[in-house]
Design a protein around this motif. Structure first.
Motif, PDB file in Angstrom:
ATOM      1  N   LYS A 285       0.904  -1.132   0.029  1.00 35.80           N
ATOM      2  CA  LYS A 285       0.158  -0.410  -0.003  1.00 35.80           C
ATOM      3  C   LYS A 285       0.785   0.895   0.062  1.00 35.80           C
ATOM      4  N   GLN A 286       1.350   1.752   0.745  1.00 38.39           N
ATOM      5  CA  GLN A 286       2.578   2.653   0.718  1.00 38.39           C
ATOM      6  C   GLN A 286       3.186   2.617  -0.208  1.00 38.39           C
ATOM      7  N   ALA A 287       3.653   2.123  -0.629  1.00 42.90           N
ATOM      8  CA  ALA A 287       4.917   2.167  -1.804  1.00 42.90           C
ATOM      9  C   ALA A 287       3.587   1.955  -3.031  1.00 42.90           C
ATOM     10  N   PHE A 288       2.457   1.863  -3.291  1.00 42.49           N
ATOM     11  CA  PHE A 288       1.866   2.035  -4.252  1.00 42.49           C
ATOM     12  C   PHE A 288       0.665   3.343  -4.335  1.00 42.49           C
ATOM     13  N   LYS A 289       0.835   4.076  -3.188  1.00 40.09           N
ATOM     14  CA  LYS A 289       0.395   4.775  -2.528  1.00 40.09           C
ATOM     15  C   LYS A 289       0.654   6.607  -3.511  1.00 40.09           C
ATOM     16  N   ALA A 290       2.506   6.047  -2.962  1.00 38.85           N
ATOM     17  CA  ALA A 290       3.138   6.912  -3.542  1.00 38.85           C
ATOM     18  C   ALA A 290       3.921   7.429  -4.673  1.00 38.85           C
ATOM     19  N   PHE A 291       4.127   6.023  -5.344  1.00 39.78           N
ATOM     20  CA  PHE A 291       4.393   5.841  -7.159  1.00 39.78           C
ATOM     21  C   PHE A 291       3.139   6.558  -7.519  1.00 39.78           C
ATOM     22  N   THR A 292       1.522   6.357  -7.352  1.00 35.91           N
ATOM     23  CA  THR A 292       0.793   7.157  -7.821  1.00 35.91           C
ATOM     24  C   THR A 292       0.694   8.144  -7.316  1.00 35.91           C
ATOM     25  N   GLN A 293       0.764   8.543  -6.541  1.00 36.71           N
ATOM     26  CA  GLN A 293       0.576   9.873  -6.648  1.00 36.71           C
ATOM     27  C   GLN A 293       1.811  11.012  -6.819  1.00 36.71           C
ATOM     28  N   LYS A 294       2.691  10.318  -7.054  1.00 33.55           N
ATOM     29  CA  LYS A 294       4.776  11.038  -7.890  1.00 33.55           C
ATOM     30  C   LYS A 294       3.305  10.992  -8.941  1.00 33.55           C
ATOM     31  N   ILE A 295       2.761  10.435  -9.904  1.00 36.53           N
ATOM     32  CA  ILE A 295       2.302   9.990 -10.903  1.00 36.53           C
ATOM     33  C   ILE A 295       1.669  10.959 -11.687  1.00 36.53           C
ATOM     34  N   SER A 296       0.409  10.883 -10.723  1.00 36.45           N
ATOM     35  CA  SER A 296      -0.353  12.149 -10.214  1.00 36.45           C
ATOM     36  C   SER A 296      -0.238  14.105  -9.996  1.00 36.45           C
ATOM     37  N   GLU A 297       1.339  14.132  -9.548  1.00 36.58           N
ATOM     38  CA  GLU A 297       2.065  15.075  -9.519  1.00 36.58           C
ATOM     39  C   GLU A 297       2.974  15.647 -11.050  1.00 36.58           C
ATOM     40  N   ILE A 298       2.876  14.610 -11.415  1.00 37.39           N
ATOM     41  CA  ILE A 298       3.581  14.857 -13.019  1.00 37.39           C
ATOM     42  C   ILE A 298       2.544  15.363 -13.987  1.00 37.39           C
ATOM     43  N   MET A 299       1.775  13.927 -14.206  1.00 43.24           N
ATOM     44  CA  MET A 299       0.505  14.988 -15.537  1.00 43.24           C
ATOM     45  C   MET A 299      -0.241  15.816 -14.811  1.00 43.24           C
ATOM     46  N   GLY A 300      -0.937  15.483 -13.359  1.00 48.46           N
ATOM     47  CA  GLY A 300      -1.792  16.790 -13.542  1.00 48.46           C
ATOM     48  C   GLY A 300      -0.889  18.362 -13.929  1.00 48.46           C
ATOM     49  N   PRO A 301       0.030  19.045 -13.127  1.00 47.64           N
ATOM     50  CA  PRO A 301       0.359  20.379 -14.017  1.00 47.64           C
ATOM     51  C   PRO A 301       0.676  20.629 -15.186  1.00 47.64           C
ATOM     52  N   ASN A 302       1.212  19.448 -15.834  1.00 46.90           N
ATOM     53  CA  ASN A 302       1.577  19.297 -17.321  1.00 46.90           C
ATOM     54  C   ASN A 302      -0.088  19.795 -18.197  1.00 46.90           C
ATOM     55  N   MET A 303      -1.063  18.723 -17.704  1.00 44.20           N
ATOM     56  CA  MET A 303      -1.926  18.833 -18.770  1.00 44.20           C
ATOM     57  C   MET A 303      -2.582  20.003 -18.361  1.00 44.20           C
ATOM     58  N   LEU A 304      -3.122  19.864 -16.823  1.00 48.50           N
ATOM     59  CA  LEU A 304      -3.898  21.434 -16.739  1.00 48.50           C
ATOM     60  C   LEU A 304      -2.797  23.094 -16.967  1.00 48.50           C
ATOM     61  N   ASN A 305      -1.461  22.955 -16.887  1.00 47.21           N
ATOM     62  CA  ASN A 305      -0.749  23.911 -17.788  1.00 47.21           C
ATOM     63  C   ASN A 305      -1.274  24.292 -18.849  1.00 47.21           C
ATOM     64  N   GLU A 306      -1.734  23.410 -19.694  1.00 46.78           N
ATOM     65  CA  GLU A 306      -2.084  23.381 -20.819  1.00 46.78           C
ATOM     66  C   GLU A 306      -3.461  24.256 -21.323  1.00 46.78           C
ATOM     67  N   LEU A 307      -3.886  24.759 -20.130  1.00 45.85           N
ATOM     68  CA  LEU A 307      -5.536  24.988 -20.540  1.00 45.85           C
ATOM     69  C   LEU A 307      -5.511  26.586 -20.640  1.00 45.85           C
ATOM     70  N   ASN A 308      -3.837  27.335 -20.058  1.00 40.23           N
ATOM     71  CA  ASN A 308      -3.729  28.629 -20.280  1.00 40.23           C
ATOM     72  C   ASN A 308      -3.573  28.897 -21.897  1.00 40.23           C
ATOM     73  N   ASN A 309      -3.255  27.794 -22.597  1.00 36.78           N
ATOM     74  CA  ASN A 309      -3.187  28.228 -24.023  1.00 36.78           C
ATOM     75  C   ASN A 309      -4.203  28.310 -25.132  1.00 36.78           C
TER      76      ASN A 309
END
Length: 233
Positions: free
Chosen positions: A91-115
């Motif tokens: 559980k601990q490793a899975f949660k850290a892994f998925t949260q890190k993926i969301s932290e990478i994907m989220g800002p990159n994709m959400l910032n695209e809305l500014n364009n």
């Protein structure tokens, strides 16, 4: 958003206005070329001030804030649901892994809305003092295959199938490579994705010699964003 029906208009009757949009006049409407040019410019200035500039100044902020809120809520709900099926020691490793993926994907994709962009695509004169304007909305299509990207990144990071099934076994070195490659792939996917285009029609009327937006509320552009409380699975 509804599309404008152009069948009532004689295309190109009075040519193009001096800008990046087309101007059409309905057959039989008594209006000179100089009036069309003048009115089109006044209408362009009105839309730039009341819609496009406000969208760039206020609208994008509204969209990014709401989209960020929805993204975090959806990701957290998804992680919590999946966590129920993950073995306790993972559980601990899975949660850290998925949260890190969301932290990478989220800002990159959400910032695209500014364009995202709004522009005038057509100005149509069905009557001399009543105009329909077609606005063009352009936004990046971010509906790419995330699973395919992750599979590719796993291979590039030399993470074995067994390691990927047991995340706690993956070394920090491989994880760091995975996260770096993932961010690179996401950015590349966004760079290469096409733009989606959508149109919307607004009405403008001349009152006492001055063009005015008719029955228009700026907030209507963001009605769907402002009223979404959840995202369907």
């Amino acid at each position: 958003m509804k599309k404008i029906l152009l069948g009532l208009f004689i295309l190109g009757t009075l040519g193009m206005a001096q800008s990046n949009y087309e101007v059409y006049v309905k057959s039989g409407v008594k209006i000179s070329q100089s009036e069309v040019d003048r009115d089109s410019k006044e209408i362009e200035n009105l839309i730039n001030k009341e819609i496009i500039q406000r969208y760039n100044r206020e609208g994008k902020k509204i969209i990014v804030e709401k989209a960020t809120e929805l993204y975090k809520k959806t990701i957290n709900n998804s992680i919590n649901e999946i966590m129920e099926e993950v073995p306790k020691k993972q559980k601990q490793a899975f949660k850290a892994f998925t949260q890190k993926i969301s932290e990478i994907m989220g800002p990159n994709m959400l910032n695209e809305l500014n364009n995202n962009e709004i522009s005038i695509s057509k100005v149509l004169f069905p009557e001399k003092d009543n105009v329909k304007v077609e606005l063009l909305f352009k936004s990046k299509n971010l509906d790419f295959d995330i699973d395919e990207i992750i599979d590719e990144v796993v291979k590039k990071s030399n993470i074995s199938d067994d390691e990927f099934k047991h995340l706690e076994k993956i070394s920090k070195t491989k994880l760091d490579k995975f996260y770096k490659y993932l961010e690179d792939e996401i950015k590349e996917a966004m760079k290469n994705s096409d733009y989606d285009e959508e149109t919307s029609e607004i009405k403008i009327k001349k009152v006492n010699g001055k063009w005015q937006l008719e029955d228009f509320k700026f907030e209507d552009f963001f009605y769907n964003i402002e009223n979404i409380d959840d995202i369907d699975d």
